[in-house]
Motif scaffolding. Structure first.
Motif, short mmCIF file in Angstrom:
data_model
loop_
_atom_site.label_atom_id
_atom_site.label_comp_id
_atom_site.label_asym_id
_atom_site.label_seq_id
_atom_site.Cartn_x
_atom_site.Cartn_y
_atom_site.Cartn_z
N ASP A 5 0.80 -1.21 0.00
CA ASP A 5 0.00 0.00 0.00
C ASP A 5 0.84 1.27 0.00
OD1 ASP A 5 0.95 -0.33 2.52
OD2 ASP A 5 -0.98 -0.22 3.54
N THR A 6 2.18 1.16 0.03
CA THR A 6 3.02 2.34 -0.06
C THR A 6 4.06 2.27 -1.17
OG1 THR A 6 4.63 1.51 1.54
CG2 THR A 6 2.78 2.78 2.41
N GLY A 7 4.11 1.18 -1.92
CA GLY A 7 5.11 1.12 -2.96
C GLY A 7 5.20 -0.23 -3.62
N ILE A 8 6.18 -0.34 -4.52
CA ILE A 8 6.42 -1.56 -5.28
C ILE A 8 7.88 -1.93 -5.10
CG2 ILE A 8 6.32 -2.65 -7.55
CD1 ILE A 8 4.59 0.63 -7.14
N ALA A 9 8.15 -3.21 -4.93
CA ALA A 9 9.52 -3.67 -4.75
C ALA A 9 9.78 -4.89 -5.61
CB ALA A 9 9.80 -4.00 -3.27
N CYS A 10 11.04 -5.09 -5.97
CA CYS A 10 11.48 -6.28 -6.68
C CYS A 10 12.51 -6.97 -5.82
CB CYS A 10 12.08 -5.91 -8.04
SG CYS A 10 12.68 -7.32 -8.99
N PRO A 63 16.64 -7.40 -1.81
CA PRO A 63 15.98 -6.33 -2.58
C PRO A 63 16.77 -5.97 -3.83
CG PRO A 63 16.08 -5.78 -0.24
CD PRO A 63 16.96 -6.98 -0.44
N ARG A 64 16.09 -5.86 -4.94
CA ARG A 64 16.70 -5.40 -6.19
C ARG A 64 16.40 -3.92 -6.39
NH1 ARG A 64 18.35 -8.89 -10.28
NH2 ARG A 64 19.35 -10.72 -9.36
N TRP A 65 15.15 -3.53 -6.20
CA TRP A 65 14.77 -2.12 -6.27
C TRP A 65 13.45 -1.89 -5.57
CZ3 TRP A 65 10.09 -1.86 -8.62
CH2 TRP A 65 9.80 -2.73 -9.68
N THR A 66 13.21 -0.64 -5.21
CA THR A 66 11.96 -0.21 -4.61
C THR A 66 11.53 1.09 -5.26
OG1 THR A 66 12.54 -1.22 -2.49
CG2 THR A 66 10.78 0.42 -2.46
N ASN A 67 10.23 1.24 -5.50
CA ASN A 67 9.69 2.45 -6.10
C ASN A 67 8.52 2.95 -5.25
OD1 ASN A 67 7.89 4.16 -7.77
ND2 ASN A 67 9.34 3.71 -9.41
N ASN A 68 8.63 4.18 -4.74
CA ASN A 68 7.58 4.77 -3.91
C ASN A 68 6.92 5.97 -4.57
OD1 ASN A 68 7.97 3.01 -1.64
ND2 ASN A 68 9.89 4.11 -1.24
N ASP A 69 7.10 6.13 -5.90
CA ASP A 69 6.57 7.32 -6.57
C ASP A 69 5.05 7.40 -6.49
OD1 ASP A 69 9.14 7.93 -7.19
OD2 ASP A 69 9.01 7.45 -9.33
N LEU A 70 4.37 6.25 -6.60
CA LEU A 70 2.91 6.28 -6.54
C LEU A 70 2.43 6.66 -5.14
CD1 LEU A 70 2.04 3.14 -8.67
CD2 LEU A 70 1.43 5.50 -9.20
N ALA A 71 3.10 6.14 -4.12
CA ALA A 71 2.70 6.47 -2.75
C ALA A 71 2.81 7.96 -2.48
CB ALA A 71 3.56 5.69 -1.76
N ALA A 76 0.56 3.29 -13.91
CA ALA A 76 1.99 3.60 -13.94
C ALA A 76 2.74 2.55 -14.74
CB ALA A 76 2.55 3.68 -12.52
N ALA A 77 3.84 2.98 -15.35
CA ALA A 77 4.75 2.09 -16.06
C ALA A 77 6.14 2.25 -15.44
CB ALA A 77 4.79 2.40 -17.55
N LEU A 78 6.73 1.13 -15.01
CA LEU A 78 8.06 1.13 -14.42
C LEU A 78 9.00 0.26 -15.26
CD1 LEU A 78 7.23 0.45 -10.63
CD2 LEU A 78 7.04 2.59 -11.89
N ASP A 79 10.26 0.63 -15.28
CA ASP A 79 11.27 -0.21 -15.91
C ASP A 79 11.45 -1.45 -15.04
OD1 ASP A 79 14.15 -1.22 -16.21
OD2 ASP A 79 14.00 0.17 -17.90
N ALA A 80 11.27 -2.65 -15.61
CA ALA A 80 11.29 -3.88 -14.83
C ALA A 80 12.67 -4.18 -14.26
CB ALA A 80 10.81 -5.06 -15.68
N GLU A 81 13.74 -3.70 -14.90
CA GLU A 81 15.08 -4.00 -14.43
C GLU A 81 15.55 -3.04 -13.35
OE1 GLU A 81 18.07 -4.60 -17.34
OE2 GLU A 81 16.96 -6.14 -18.42
N THR A 82 15.16 -1.78 -13.43
CA THR A 82 15.66 -0.77 -12.49
C THR A 82 14.61 -0.25 -11.53
OG1 THR A 82 15.15 1.10 -13.95
CG2 THR A 82 17.27 -0.02 -14.28
N GLY A 83 13.32 -0.41 -11.86
CA GLY A 83 12.25 0.12 -11.05
C GLY A 83 11.97 1.59 -11.31
N LYS A 84 12.69 2.22 -12.22
CA LYS A 84 12.51 3.63 -12.52
C LYS A 84 11.13 3.88 -13.13
CE LYS A 84 14.36 7.43 -15.33
NZ LYS A 84 15.39 7.81 -16.33
N THR A 85 10.47 4.94 -12.70
CA THR A 85 9.16 5.30 -13.25
C THR A 85 9.31 5.83 -14.66
OG1 THR A 85 8.29 5.83 -11.05
CG2 THR A 85 7.13 6.76 -12.95
#
Length: 298
Positions: free
Chosen positions: A193-198, A206-214, A251-260
């Motif tokens: 509910d606060t982000g996406i992680a790989c 952890p490979r990456w975390t993205n909290n831009d949507l949160a 949202a669209a994120l880069d699957a390898e880096t998690g970048k928005t």
């Protein structure tokens, strides 16, 4: 257009669309014409309320709901096997079954995780110590000899052959997530509910975390009627992770880096996963609005 029972969940291959509905009925539909080929009501419609999409593999369709599970031939709808009720008294739920060709994997509130032989339906192992949510459990994912489960804010990796725990990690947020895990090119993608992680599929690192949507949630509050920000399981295709939120973002994120890569405001709440086909993304909102979006990027 073809009529099915209430709240159908769909799966498809190149020849057949398989619809599972809340009345415990499975319907095979010709993918080219939309004509129903067969319809089979499973043995106990009350305990076979089917809310989640079935799984298709090797000419068989697998369906389940956290209490009972069945396999049907997708050519004629013949029931190939049907398990007894393995539930612990909880109501049928929204978690579907995952498969790897050899086994069907299912989460059962109060019972943990089951692996069923895909040919016979016989139980091969049970991981009873995994604390499966009794409300809104998530469908497992499987890849490379591992099964991935999310429950109560934790993601577990189990050995597909034995059910032994390999590692566990955290899902971003407070454990209110409804999204199921999905396997991408860099590992297991989990949305909270606060982000996406790989997480690395082999180790859980952890490979990456993205909290831009949160960060788009003002004061941490939803825009519509949902406490959890992400309920829909992400879709991974072409190196891109597509995520729809209950606040109406895609949202669209880069699957390898998690970048928005981009966030589109659609103004409708989404609880169902997007579907990706080529450069098109299709999704349906909680209020019944359907969207079809096409990328114009080179």
């Amino acid at each position: 257009r073809t009529q099915t029972g209430p709240f159908p969940a769909l799966a498809a291959d190149t020849a057949t669309i398989l619809a599972a509905d809340r009345n415990g009925t499975m319907t095979g539909i010709d993918a080219a014409t939309g004509t129903p080929s067969w319809s089979t009501t499973l043995s106990d419609p009350v305990m076979y309320r089917l809310y989640s999409a079935p799984a298709l593999v090797d000419g068989r369709g697998f369906a389940g709901n956290g209490r009972r599970f069945a396999a049907l031939g997708i050519q004629d709808g013949r029931v190939m096997w049907d398990t007894p009720d393995v539930g612990a008294g909880f109501w049928p739920n929204y978690a579907g079954a995952a498969h790897d060709g050899k086994r069907v994997y299912a989460v059962v509130p109060g019972r943990g995780v089951y692996a069923l032989n895909a040919t016979t339906g016989a139980a091969e192992w049970q991981a009873e110590k995994i604390p499966v949510n009794t409300i809104n459990p998530q469908t497992p994912a499987t890849a490379d000899g591992r099964v991935f489960i999310i429950s109560q804010g934790t993601v577990y990796a189990l050995a597909a052959a034995t059910g032994a725990e390999l590692w566990r990690g955290k899902v971003p947020g407070k454990g209110r997530q409804g999204a199921s895990p999905v396997v991408g090119p860099m590992g297991v993608i989990v949305a909270g509910d606060t982000g996406i992680a790989c997480l690395d599929a082999a180790t859980g690192a952890p490979r990456w975390t993205n909290n831009d949507l949160a960060a788009l949630r003002k004061n941490g509050k939803g825009r519509f009627y949902f406490e959890s920000h992400i309920l829909a399981t992400p879709a991974v295709s072409g190196g891109i992770v597509h995520i729809a939120t209950t606040d109406g973002e895609l949202a669209a994120l880069d699957a390898e880096t998690g970048k928005t890569l981009g966030i589109l405001e659609l103004g409708r709440p989404f609880a169902a996963s997007p579907i990706v086909s080529g450069n098109a993304v299709f999704l349906t909102s909680y209020d019944g609005t359907a969207f079809g979006l096409v990328s114009t990027a080179p």
